[in-house]
Design an enzyme around this catalytic site. Structure first.
Site, mmCIF file in Angstrom:
data_model
loop_
_atom_site.group_PDB
_atom_site.id
_atom_site.type_symbol
_atom_site.label_atom_id
_atom_site.label_comp_id
_atom_site.label_asym_id
_atom_site.label_seq_id
_atom_site.Cartn_x
_atom_site.Cartn_y
_atom_site.Cartn_z
ATOM 1 N N ARG A 241 0.618 -0.949 0.287
ATOM 2 C CA ARG A 241 0.123 -0.100 -0.015
ATOM 3 C C ARG A 241 0.818 1.112 -0.258
ATOM 4 O O ARG A 241 1.902 1.324 0.561
ATOM 5 C CB ARG A 241 -1.010 -0.075 1.006
ATOM 6 C CG ARG A 241 -2.502 -0.949 1.215
ATOM 7 C CD ARG A 241 -3.252 -0.451 0.225
ATOM 8 N NE ARG A 241 -4.562 -1.241 0.325
ATOM 9 C CZ ARG A 241 -4.774 -2.614 -0.032
ATOM 10 N NH1 ARG A 241 -3.495 -3.150 -1.390
ATOM 11 N NH2 ARG A 241 -5.451 -2.748 -0.217
ATOM 12 N N GLU A 270 -3.976 7.174 -4.432
ATOM 13 C CA GLU A 270 -3.728 6.635 -5.463
ATOM 14 C C GLU A 270 -5.417 7.251 -6.471
ATOM 15 O O GLU A 270 -6.285 7.976 -5.608
ATOM 16 C CB GLU A 270 -4.313 5.572 -5.828
ATOM 17 C CG GLU A 270 -2.985 4.376 -5.154
ATOM 18 C CD GLU A 270 -2.864 3.147 -4.950
ATOM 19 O OE1 GLU A 270 -3.923 2.858 -5.414
ATOM 20 O OE2 GLU A 270 -1.934 2.471 -4.177
ATOM 21 N N HIS A 289 -1.437 0.301 -9.938
ATOM 22 C CA HIS A 289 -2.159 -1.269 -8.543
ATOM 23 C C HIS A 289 -2.659 -2.344 -9.165
ATOM 24 O O HIS A 289 -3.912 -2.435 -8.857
ATOM 25 C CB HIS A 289 -3.262 -0.158 -8.113
ATOM 26 C CG HIS A 289 -2.909 -0.836 -5.835
ATOM 27 N ND1 HIS A 289 -3.522 -0.100 -5.539
ATOM 28 C CD2 HIS A 289 -3.203 -1.642 -5.932
ATOM 29 C CE1 HIS A 289 -3.695 -1.120 -4.422
ATOM 30 N NE2 HIS A 289 -3.772 -2.349 -4.831
HETATM 31 C C1 GLV Z 1 -5.051 -5.449 -3.408
HETATM 32 O O1 GLV Z 1 -4.861 -4.282 -3.095
HETATM 33 C C2 GLV Z 1 -5.749 -5.629 -2.919
HETATM 34 O O2 GLV Z 1 -4.996 -5.793 -0.929
HETATM 35 O O3 GLV Z 1 -6.425 -7.220 -2.988
#
Ligand code: GLV
Length: 328
Positions: A241, A270, A289
């Site tokens: 993250r 983001e 992401h």
């Molecule tokens: C993506 O970042 C997830 O947490 O699945």
């Protein structure tokens, strides 16, 4: 006699695969069809009527939303992480929370390793170089990178994804260090890992890869102080993250040349603006992401989220439940 009304479910985006079609058979289904997340007021309006929500990590589920959602019984997140959801507030209101662990482990580890290799060997720069017509000859000094084999990898977090990255690193002949709340002696002996303290990991790793969930304890885990103790020229990979890293401090460490580079699938905030410093630095490799974004994994995540939701709507514990204490 009147038949009971099917539960009402709001899904905050179209999902890949067949999962939503399955859900449509049991529920009154409303799906937000736009590519961008529903605005807050739409989410609140839908939550007011909904028995269940299927959410993404872009959708904030907090106490103000829950306070306006009297029928809500389940929030099913299509992600393994659930830092977009106030789980304590959900539990207090007896709203089950589901997530999608397991199915995305290997896919995410593949991508973390793709970023690591891509950054070390400058794959994106090389591609741009050729496409720009700049390839004139074989040049012994062209686009030199750093070796992955034989290097030291520091894993921050040794959950399922961290361990899957460690397996890949072993195949590349890397020395692998890790920090984790708990020691994992079986993985240490299976994969030859070394558990170290934070300072040692920072000082000895050529690559640092982050694999922790975002919570109070991990927010800005990699701050200015830690970055300063990283090995000069070290490379950072983040598929966890964005806020695990103090991004302003990271920008400084990259711009000053102390860090060799960073490969980031996640940023803070983001989406990352194309005008940000990170977007302009040549030693940064960026992705939007997408670490779990394979066709099959995203389909399986959607399917799991539907299973979690349906279980809770039937009063059963979701197969993957973040607050199982609601189902004693
Ligand atoms: C993506 O970042 C997830 O947490 O699945």
């Amino acid at each position: 006699m009147q038949r009971p009304k099917p539960p009402r479910v709001f899904v905050t985006r179209q999902l890949p695969g067949e999962a939503l079609a399955r859900l449509g058979a049991f529920t009154t289904l409303r799906v937000w069809e736009q590519p961008l997340p529903p605005p807050r007021e739409v989410l609140l309006a839908e939550a007011r009527e909904a028995d269940g929500l299927i959410t993404l990590l872009t959708d904030r589920v907090d106490e103000p939303l829950l306070a306006e959602a009297p029928h809500l019984r389940v929030v099913s997140n299509v992600a393994v992480g659930y830092d977009n959801i106030d789980v304590a507030a959900c539990t207090a209101r007896r709203v089950a929370v589901g997530n999608t662990p397991g199915v995305l482990t290997e896919t995410t580890a593949d991508f973390a390793f793709a970023l690591l290799l891509g950054l070390a060997r400058r794959v994106v720069e090389a591609d741009a170089y050729v496409r720009a017509g700049r390839w004139k000859t074989w040049d012994p000094s062209l686009l030199l990178g750093v070796d992955v084999h034989g290097a030291t990898l520091g894993l921050v977090g040794l959950g399922a994804i961290g361990a899957a990255v460690a397996r890949r690193a072993r195949g590349f002949g890397m020395r692998v260090l890790y920090v984790n709340r708990r020691a994992k002696p079986e993985l240490e002996s299976e994969l030859g890992l070394e558990r170290v303290d934070k300072a040692t990991l920072m000082a000895e790793s050529d690559f640092v890869s982050l694999h922790v969930a975002l919570c109070d304890e991990t927010r800005h885990w990699l701050g200015r102080e830690e970055l300063a103790t990283m090995k000069p020229g070290a490379l950072l990979v983040n598929t966890a993250r964005g806020p695990v890293v103090d991004q302003a401090a990271l920008e400084e460490a990259l711009a000053s040349g102390h860090l060799g580079g960073a490969a980031l699938d996640v940023t803070d905030p983001e989406p990352l603006s194309a005008d940000s410093l990170l977007s302009k630095l040549p030693n940064v490799l960026l992705a939007p992401h997408i670490a779990s974004a394979s066709h099959s994994t995203r389909g399986r995540m959607a399917s799991m989220a539907v299973d979690n939701l349906l279980a809770a709507l039937e009063g059963r514990k979701p197969p993957h439940c973040v607050n199982p204490e609601l189902f004693p």
